[in-house]
Design an enzyme around this catalytic site. Structure first.
Site, PDB file in Angstrom:
ATOM      1  N   CYS A  48      22.243 120.104   3.959  1.00  0.00           N
ATOM      2  CA  CYS A  48      21.440 119.073   4.424  1.00  0.00           C
ATOM      3  C   CYS A  48      22.103 117.740   4.766  1.00  0.00           C
ATOM      4  O   CYS A  48      21.642 116.777   5.706  1.00  0.00           O
ATOM      5  CB  CYS A  48      20.387 118.777   3.442  1.00  0.00           C
ATOM      6  SG  CYS A  48      19.950 120.061   2.428  1.00  0.00           S
TER       7      CYS A  48
ATOM      8  N   HIS B 113      12.846 124.580   2.318  1.00  0.00           N
ATOM      9  CA  HIS B 113      13.418 125.009   3.643  1.00  0.00           C
ATOM     10  C   HIS B 113      13.715 126.329   3.654  1.00  0.00           C
ATOM     11  O   HIS B 113      14.005 126.858   2.672  1.00  0.00           O
ATOM     12  CB  HIS B 113      14.365 123.838   4.102  1.00  0.00           C
ATOM     13  CG  HIS B 113      13.867 122.710   4.378  1.00  0.00           C
ATOM     14  ND1 HIS B 113      14.724 121.423   3.976  1.00  0.00           N
ATOM     15  CD2 HIS B 113      13.153 122.124   5.251  1.00  0.00           C
ATOM     16  CE1 HIS B 113      14.175 120.488   4.369  1.00  0.00           C
ATOM     17  NE2 HIS B 113      13.193 120.770   5.188  1.00  0.00           N
TER      18      HIS B 113
HETATM   19  C1  CIR Z   1      13.021 115.808   1.590  1.00  0.00           C
HETATM   20  O1  CIR Z   1      12.151 116.575   0.949  1.00  0.00           O
HETATM   21  O2  CIR Z   1      12.804 115.695   2.805  1.00  0.00           O
HETATM   22  C2  CIR Z   1      14.419 115.533   1.046  1.00  0.00           C
HETATM   23  N1  CIR Z   1      14.173 115.019  -0.291  1.00  0.00           N
HETATM   24  C3  CIR Z   1      15.501 116.680   0.895  1.00  0.00           C
HETATM   25  C4  CIR Z   1      15.629 117.245   2.080  1.00  0.00           C
HETATM   26  C5  CIR Z   1      16.691 118.171   2.077  1.00  0.00           C
HETATM   27  N2  CIR Z   1      17.084 118.671   3.436  1.00  0.00           N
HETATM   28  C6  CIR Z   1      17.492 119.932   3.698  1.00  0.00           C
HETATM   29  O3  CIR Z   1      17.369 120.909   2.779  1.00  0.00           O
HETATM   30  N3  CIR Z   1      17.784 120.128   4.827  1.00  0.00           N
END
Ligand code: CIR
Length: 255
Positions: free
Chosen positions: A248, A161
């Site tokens: 996150c 991201h």
């Molecule tokens: C994903 O791949 O969607 C989750 N394992 C990790 C999401 C992390 N979220 C973020 O960086 N906002």
């Protein structure tokens, strides 16, 4: 004015999370739960009222609530996550946000993850990634323009991201990893780089003037403190195995 932080419980199925740039290693869910609790405590110490959205045990990535919404002072946008496995996470978040904000939503074929959306003042930087497409970014721009926001698409390479690559230290400065994002993308904001040995260290939570950071990046931490930032740290390495960083795990907004 007060701060609210929405969080969501670590799902027992966390080990089945989506992984893109991080190799799958065994995840100890108990340890992730304990780290998440310390994270929530730290948010309280920074002045947030912490509210947990209803758990979603069937969604391995539900703890990463940031991806499900973009909450601005004036309104909130419910996202349409880029990973199909995560689309069912948004409904409960919308229900919880409804008493706090007028809601809008990203519609198909747009996709947008909150992890790609970096708000600094009236600027909203949005990563063009496998999770957030041009249609989703254009929808966000149209929804927020009436409130005076400018959406600025940013190229991101090599990480999940935009906020893996860069987050805001205040409305005038970002912390970034130059391997994954060009510092010029944030002009006229000042771009401070992470320590080269700490590539995952560009993710920092901001609660007003204060910052919450993972304890795994001491060199970048020292540099932030030398710049005068007030930073508290938490252990977050178990959640990092699920490719999640500190931003996150919450949606932070003004009440
Ligand atoms: C994903 O791949 O969607 C989750 N394992 C990790 C999401 C992390 N979220 C973020 O960086 N906002």
């Amino acid at each position: 004015m007060s701060w609210m932080a929405f969080t969501r419980a670590v799902s027992p199925s966390l080990a089945a999370c989506e992984l893109t740039h991080v190799a799958r290693t065994p995840i100890q869910v108990d340890r992730a739960v304990a780290q998440h609790a310390r994270y929530e405590d730290a948010l309280r110490r920074l002045g947030c009222a912490v509210q947990r959205v209803a758990p979603a045990p069937e969604h391995p990535d539900a703890v990463f609530i940031e991806d499900t919404a973009v909450v601005l002072d004036e309104m909130a946008v419910i996202t349409r996550p880029g990973a199909e496995s995560r689309r069912g996470e948004t409904q409960a978040v919308a229900l919880a946000l409804e008493p706090h904000r007028e809601l809008r939503a990203i519609a198909a074929p747009g996709t947008l993850d909150g992890g790609d959306v970096l708000v600094a003042g009236r600027r909203i930087f949005v990563g063009r990634t496998a999770r957030s497409n041009d249609d989703g970014i254009a929808q966000l721009a149209a929804l927020t323009a009436p409130f005076g926001y400018e959406v600025i698409p940013v190229e991101v390479r090599g990480c999940l991201h935009l906020k893996t690559a860069a987050t805001a230290l205040d409305d005038g400065a970002v912390l970034h990893n130059p391997m994954w994002v060009e510092p010029a993308a944030f002009a006229p904001l000042t771009a401070h780089a992470v320590h080269p040995d700490e590539p995952m260290g560009a993710n920092v939570v901001r609660v007003g003037e204060r910052l919450l950071y993972a304890e795994a990046y001491p060199r970048t931490l020292a540099a932030m403190r030398a710049l005068g930032y007030d930073v508290v740290t938490v252990p977050a390495d178990e959640l990092a195995k699920a490719e999640g960083a500190v931003t996150c795990c919450s949606l932070i907004f003004r009440e």
